[in-house]
Scaffold this motif. Sequence first.
Motif, PDB file in Angstrom:
ATOM      1  N   PRO A  12      16.052  61.435  21.463  1.00  0.00           N
ATOM      2  CA  PRO A  12      15.070  61.801  20.357  1.00  0.00           C
ATOM      3  C   PRO A  12      14.838  60.618  19.393  1.00  0.00           C
ATOM      4  O   PRO A  12      15.517  59.646  19.635  1.00  0.00           O
ATOM      5  CB  PRO A  12      16.051  62.863  19.682  1.00  0.00           C
ATOM      6  N   LEU A  13      13.772  60.847  18.590  1.00  0.00           N
ATOM      7  CA  LEU A  13      13.486  59.846  17.727  1.00  0.00           C
ATOM      8  C   LEU A  13      14.545  59.226  16.854  1.00  0.00           C
ATOM      9  O   LEU A  13      14.600  58.164  16.570  1.00  0.00           O
ATOM     10  CB  LEU A  13      12.009  60.236  16.966  1.00  0.00           C
ATOM     11  N   SER A  14      15.142  60.478  16.170  1.00  0.00           N
ATOM     12  CA  SER A  14      16.279  59.895  15.415  1.00  0.00           C
ATOM     13  C   SER A  14      17.645  60.366  16.108  1.00  0.00           C
ATOM     14  O   SER A  14      17.776  61.427  16.554  1.00  0.00           O
ATOM     15  CB  SER A  14      16.156  60.517  13.959  1.00  0.00           C
ATOM     16  N   PRO A  15      18.338  59.374  16.357  1.00  0.00           N
ATOM     17  CA  PRO A  15      19.463  59.649  16.892  1.00  0.00           C
ATOM     18  C   PRO A  15      20.531  60.742  16.231  1.00  0.00           C
ATOM     19  O   PRO A  15      20.531  60.594  15.064  1.00  0.00           O
ATOM     20  CB  PRO A  15      20.300  58.113  17.030  1.00  0.00           C
ATOM     21  N   ALA A  16      21.270  61.417  17.089  1.00  0.00           N
ATOM     22  CA  ALA A  16      22.085  62.281  16.405  1.00  0.00           C
ATOM     23  C   ALA A  16      23.333  61.394  15.945  1.00  0.00           C
ATOM     24  O   ALA A  16      23.834  60.507  16.440  1.00  0.00           O
ATOM     25  CB  ALA A  16      22.889  63.016  17.633  1.00  0.00           C
ATOM     26  N   PRO A  17      23.815  62.138  14.736  1.00  0.00           N
ATOM     27  CA  PRO A  17      24.919  61.311  14.117  1.00  0.00           C
ATOM     28  C   PRO A  17      26.125  61.491  14.622  1.00  0.00           C
ATOM     29  O   PRO A  17      26.361  62.421  15.739  1.00  0.00           O
ATOM     30  CB  PRO A  17      25.050  62.017  12.776  1.00  0.00           C
ATOM     31  N   LEU A  47      26.759  59.365   6.459  1.00  0.00           N
ATOM     32  CA  LEU A  47      26.324  59.623   7.824  1.00  0.00           C
ATOM     33  C   LEU A  47      26.593  58.352   8.516  1.00  0.00           C
ATOM     34  O   LEU A  47      26.014  57.303   8.183  1.00  0.00           O
ATOM     35  CB  LEU A  47      25.005  60.026   7.587  1.00  0.00           C
ATOM     36  N   LEU A  48      26.972  58.518   9.933  1.00  0.00           N
ATOM     37  CA  LEU A  48      27.081  57.457  10.740  1.00  0.00           C
ATOM     38  C   LEU A  48      26.248  57.751  11.989  1.00  0.00           C
ATOM     39  O   LEU A  48      26.482  58.883  12.464  1.00  0.00           O
ATOM     40  CB  LEU A  48      28.692  57.400  11.145  1.00  0.00           C
ATOM     41  N   THR A  49      25.429  56.858  12.463  1.00  0.00           N
ATOM     42  CA  THR A  49      24.762  56.885  13.693  1.00  0.00           C
ATOM     43  C   THR A  49      24.518  55.622  14.255  1.00  0.00           C
ATOM     44  O   THR A  49      24.884  54.551  13.945  1.00  0.00           O
ATOM     45  CB  THR A  49      23.150  57.200  13.129  1.00  0.00           C
ATOM     46  N   TRP A  50      24.506  55.350  15.523  1.00  0.00           N
ATOM     47  CA  TRP A  50      24.041  54.232  16.411  1.00  0.00           C
ATOM     48  C   TRP A  50      22.652  54.322  16.519  1.00  0.00           C
ATOM     49  O   TRP A  50      22.079  55.235  16.989  1.00  0.00           O
ATOM     50  CB  TRP A  50      24.799  54.534  17.705  1.00  0.00           C
ATOM     51  N   GLN A  51      21.983  53.109  16.088  1.00  0.00           N
ATOM     52  CA  GLN A  51      20.676  52.530  16.482  1.00  0.00           C
ATOM     53  C   GLN A  51      20.597  51.141  17.092  1.00  0.00           C
ATOM     54  O   GLN A  51      20.972  50.257  16.519  1.00  0.00           O
ATOM     55  CB  GLN A  51      19.983  52.568  15.077  1.00  0.00           C
ATOM     56  N   CYS A  56      24.884  52.259  11.924  1.00  0.00           N
ATOM     57  CA  CYS A  56      23.971  52.373  10.759  1.00  0.00           C
ATOM     58  C   CYS A  56      24.848  53.286   9.842  1.00  0.00           C
ATOM     59  O   CYS A  56      25.408  54.633  10.259  1.00  0.00           O
ATOM     60  CB  CYS A  56      22.800  52.950  10.915  1.00  0.00           C
ATOM     61  N   ILE A  57      25.392  52.904   8.581  1.00  0.00           N
ATOM     62  CA  ILE A  57      26.144  53.740   7.596  1.00  0.00           C
ATOM     63  C   ILE A  57      24.993  54.220   6.509  1.00  0.00           C
ATOM     64  O   ILE A  57      24.439  53.244   5.913  1.00  0.00           O
ATOM     65  CB  ILE A  57      27.293  53.212   7.108  1.00  0.00           C
ATOM     66  N   ARG A  58      25.178  55.257   6.110  1.00  0.00           N
ATOM     67  CA  ARG A  58      24.213  55.995   5.145  1.00  0.00           C
ATOM     68  C   ARG A  58      25.129  56.463   4.176  1.00  0.00           C
ATOM     69  O   ARG A  58      25.803  57.763   4.754  1.00  0.00           O
ATOM     70  CB  ARG A  58      23.077  56.738   5.472  1.00  0.00           C
TER      71      ARG A  58
END
Length: 82
Positions: A12-17, A47-51, A56-58
């Motif tokens: 997907p365009l935005s990775p799953a957290p 919110l933590l995701t891998w990109q 990436c930490i938000r």
Amino acid sequence: MQTPRPTPSIRPLSPAPIHDSQRTAISANLNPETGAIERVLTTSRLLLTWQAGELCIRFEATTAKLRSASRDRPMRPARRML
């Protein structure tokens, strides 16, 4: 000559957290100048995701001052038990 169509992306365009959490807290603090109790509502989200191989930490947080602890209208009288 036909041009190749782009293949649809599997991801997907935005990775799953990998982590998504929310916290809500209410604090009651005494104002030293006025002696009044002030209540504050704080809501935060992590919110933590891998990109692209990077973590990436938000973090978001909001605070709101609630109305004073004293009531604007008188309390309803207690019911009497018969």
